[in-house]
Design a protein around this motif. Structure first.
Motif, mmCIF file in Angstrom:
data_model
loop_
_atom_site.group_PDB
_atom_site.id
_atom_site.type_symbol
_atom_site.label_atom_id
_atom_site.label_comp_id
_atom_site.label_asym_id
_atom_site.label_seq_id
_atom_site.Cartn_x
_atom_site.Cartn_y
_atom_site.Cartn_z
ATOM 1 N N ALA A 136 0.718 -1.220 -0.119
ATOM 2 C CA ALA A 136 0.140 -0.030 -0.028
ATOM 3 C C ALA A 136 0.855 1.202 0.089
ATOM 4 O O ALA A 136 1.926 1.086 0.529
ATOM 5 C CB ALA A 136 -0.841 0.053 1.196
ATOM 6 N N VAL A 137 0.240 2.333 -0.386
ATOM 7 C CA VAL A 137 1.168 3.448 -0.608
ATOM 8 C C VAL A 137 1.485 4.121 0.793
ATOM 9 O O VAL A 137 0.472 4.243 1.596
ATOM 10 C CB VAL A 137 0.503 4.595 -1.258
ATOM 11 C CG1 VAL A 137 1.300 5.834 -1.291
ATOM 12 C CG2 VAL A 137 0.288 4.184 -2.770
ATOM 13 N N GLY A 149 5.593 8.450 -15.739
ATOM 14 C CA GLY A 149 4.524 9.706 -15.227
ATOM 15 C C GLY A 149 3.989 9.541 -13.857
ATOM 16 O O GLY A 149 3.169 10.367 -13.386
ATOM 17 N N HIS A 150 4.540 8.545 -13.127
ATOM 18 C CA HIS A 150 4.255 8.334 -11.839
ATOM 19 C C HIS A 150 5.348 8.969 -10.576
ATOM 20 O O HIS A 150 6.553 8.859 -11.033
ATOM 21 C CB HIS A 150 3.891 6.736 -11.266
ATOM 22 C CG HIS A 150 2.770 6.341 -12.362
ATOM 23 N ND1 HIS A 150 1.540 6.493 -12.108
ATOM 24 C CD2 HIS A 150 2.840 5.358 -13.367
ATOM 25 C CE1 HIS A 150 0.814 6.071 -12.877
ATOM 26 N NE2 HIS A 150 1.828 5.364 -13.811
ATOM 27 N N GLU A 187 1.595 3.720 -8.302
ATOM 28 C CA GLU A 187 0.640 3.860 -9.184
ATOM 29 C C GLU A 187 -0.720 3.789 -8.416
ATOM 30 O O GLU A 187 -0.964 2.421 -7.955
ATOM 31 C CB GLU A 187 1.056 2.778 -10.194
ATOM 32 C CG GLU A 187 2.148 3.080 -11.268
ATOM 33 C CD GLU A 187 2.003 2.066 -12.406
ATOM 34 O OE1 GLU A 187 1.083 1.722 -12.966
ATOM 35 O OE2 GLU A 187 3.118 1.630 -12.832
ATOM 36 N N GLY A 188 -1.610 4.595 -8.715
ATOM 37 C CA GLY A 188 -2.758 4.537 -7.835
ATOM 38 C C GLY A 188 -2.795 4.244 -6.549
ATOM 39 O O GLY A 188 -2.162 4.967 -5.757
ATOM 40 N N ALA A 193 5.588 -4.866 -15.242
ATOM 41 C CA ALA A 193 4.163 -4.382 -15.579
ATOM 42 C C ALA A 193 3.438 -5.198 -14.324
ATOM 43 O O ALA A 193 3.537 -6.378 -14.218
ATOM 44 C CB ALA A 193 4.014 -4.946 -16.998
ATOM 45 N N PRO A 194 2.311 -4.376 -13.734
ATOM 46 C CA PRO A 194 1.344 -4.985 -12.863
ATOM 47 C C PRO A 194 0.481 -5.763 -13.576
ATOM 48 O O PRO A 194 0.377 -5.696 -14.862
ATOM 49 C CB PRO A 194 0.735 -4.047 -12.269
ATOM 50 C CG PRO A 194 1.599 -2.528 -12.623
ATOM 51 C CD PRO A 194 2.095 -2.956 -13.906
ATOM 52 N N SER A 195 -0.033 -6.978 -12.749
ATOM 53 C CA SER A 195 -0.738 -7.973 -13.474
ATOM 54 C C SER A 195 -2.182 -7.000 -13.803
ATOM 55 O O SER A 195 -2.527 -5.992 -13.216
ATOM 56 C CB SER A 195 -1.231 -9.093 -12.680
ATOM 57 O OG SER A 195 0.179 -9.857 -12.524
#
Length: 522
Positions: free
Chosen positions: A421-422, A457-458, A486-487, A517-519
């Motif tokens: 989590a962020v 871009g993140h 990302e998100g 790459a995330p799933s």
């Protein structure tokens, strides 16, 4: 001019860029299709200094194109074939033959050092390439294992990446006054800021032969200052593995250009070794190398002068800038380190901006869409933790708590991934907390640096540091760690490897970040 449609870019009206296969100090290399002749090629986009005025930028582009065309006229089996030189979106592009397989650096990292016979064979091929280039007035100036390609099946040795080459009587393919090249393979006269002739390429060949035989340059040190001191001042100590070719290597690593072994003599000795298994003593009367222009006074025994120190300061400053800062930013974080951002991937162009704060800010602009395509020698893994990325063949998976590790045989290199989590404060705050805790989590933690950046871009942050490793037997290690948001997810990718093999660790890091790459369910 090139066109763009979706994710496909066409350069020069005919070269369709398909996948990035490399990156150097001067630009990005793509695998591409020549749509006119239906063949695969390599396209290198040369970067233009965005800080220049419009007129200065135009002059730089013209100079790059003029000198690239001069290099394109070189014809030899051991020199990369240049098919075309075009301008796309104000960036010069060099279209070259595509060589399958990897570089000498890839080979030694994968299989270990080569034996003396193979080193002599490679050395003779490079001498033949330099003979043609120097006769045409072209200096390579960045001869190193990563710029020597080995064609599978044929054993052909190909000298590539003339992107920073210098043509006799002209300025370089980079801005005037800027340092270009790889310090571990750079001749002392160039390090000292003096004008260098063709003999500087021969010094680089001597260092390259040492690296081929032992796995690293004899001038590799933990810092740029240490490398500079080793090249200009310290006693040159070729590795023990260089013994069969020692007369050649010692002659090429002569600090005084006027006393350095010449191309003809180096070729004679290497041929003799292949024929007899013994390298004869050099003929001193045949040692000096005829320069393209005047050679500079020797550096043997000279104390490091104020001028050399100024050059060192310039190099350090350059490393804080956009081009060479990338090299430092590509150091990853260790597998025992807390989660945090790391450096951007090979498909990313980084531009450093000055900042009054202790931590500089780096703006990253991605030039192409991320793709999980694995480069040669790698495989794409779809990890059940919710991501995919490319890892080198032979790396195996394991778990360390919430972290996923992919490690080389013997755990020499470690690629780590963590999804979480962020945290409060985002990537930058997470990396700084991890760096502050570095002395506790990483024995002998030192040279730690956190850089705010962006990835695809993140918001992201790159953490880089050196530490002692988990045991004396393991030895000192260097870690590069990129963390981005990302998100609602934080993604953390890092690579650690031996201090003496940072370049290889960076290559693994680049591939991991570039292909991550995330799933779809993430």
């Amino acid at each position: 001019m090139g066109t763009e449609g979706g994710n496909v870019r066409v350069v020069g009206g005919r070269y369709r860029l398909e996948a990035r296969i490399g990156r150097g100090g001067m630009g990005v290399v793509w695998r591409a299709s020549d749509t006119l002749l239906a063949r695969q090629v390599a396209v290198k986009e040369l970067g233009v200094d965005e800080t220049l005025s419009e007129d200065e930028a135009r002059q730089q582009r013209e100079r790059m194109l003029r000198e690239a065309r001069a290099v394109a006229r070189l014809r030899h089996p051991n020199i990369i074939v240049v098919h075309d030189v075009v301008l796309h979106d104000e960036h010069p592009c060099i279209v070259m033959e595509l060589i399958g397989g990897g570089s000498l650096a890839d080979r030694t990292a994968r299989d270990g050092p080569v034996d003396a016979v193979e080193a002599a064979r490679i050395g003779l091929a490079l001498l033949a390439a330099l003979r043609v280039a120097h006769a045409a007035g072209v200096l390579h100036r960045d001869l190193k294992p990563a710029n020597v390609l080995l064609e599978p099946g044929t054993g052909r040795v190909v000298l590539t990446d003339f992107g920073i080459a210098q043509v006799e009587g002209a300025t370089t393919l980079t801005e005037t006054g800027g340092f270009v090249g790889s310090p571990e393979y750079t001749a002392p006269e160039r390090m000292a800021g003096d004008r260098a002739g063709a003999g500087a390429d021969l010094w680089s060949l001597g260092a390259l032969l040492c690296a081929a035989l032992s796995g690293e340059s004899p001038f590799r040190r933990d810092s740029l200052g240490g490398i500079l001191h080793a090249v200009v001042y310290e006693e040159v100590r070729p590795p023990a593995e260089a013994a069969p070719l020692l007369p050649v290597i010692r002659g090429l690593l002569e600090r005084e250009p006027a006393r350095r072994m010449g191309l003809d003599e180096a070729e004679r000795l290497l041929l003799a070794y292949l024929a007899t298994g013994t390298t004869p003593r050099p003929a001193l009367s045949r040692m000096p190398y005829a320069p393209i222009r005047r050679e500079v006074p020797g550096l043997r025994g000279r104390r490091i002068s104020t001028r050399v120190l100024l050059v060192a300061a310039a190099l350090v400053a350059a490393l804080a800038g956009a081009a060479l800062a990338v090299a430092l930013l590509l150091a990853h974080r260790d597998d025992n380190a807390p989660s945090g951002p790391t450096s951007s991937a090979p498909g990313v162009s980084r531009t450093a901006t000055a900042s009054p704060s202790p931590t500089p800010t780096v703006t990253v602009t991605r030039q192409e869409t991320r793709t999980p395509t694995a480069p040669p020698g790698y495989r794409t893994v779809a990890d059940r933790k919710g991501f995919s990325l490319a890892v080198p063949e032979g790396f195996t998976r394991s778990l360390d708590g919430p972290r996923v590790l992919y490690t080389s045989p013997g755990r020499t290199f470690r690629i780590g991934i963590k999804l979480s989590a962020v945290p409060a404060g985002g990537p930058g705050a997470a990396q700084r907390r991890a760096a502050a805790d570095g002395p506790r989590t990483n024995p002998g933690y030192r040279d730690g640096k956190v850089t705010d950046t962006s990835h695809d871009g993140h918001d992201a942050a790159l953490w880089e540091f050196t530490w002692n490793g988990f045991s004396a037997a393991e030895g000192a290690r260097h870690t590069l760690d990129l963390c981005w948001r990302e998100g609602r997810r934080m993604y953390d990718v890092w690579v650690s490897g031996p201090v003496g093999r940072i370049d290889q660790a960076r290559a693994y890091f680049d591939a991991a970040v570039d292909t991550f790459a995330p799933s779809a369910t993430e």
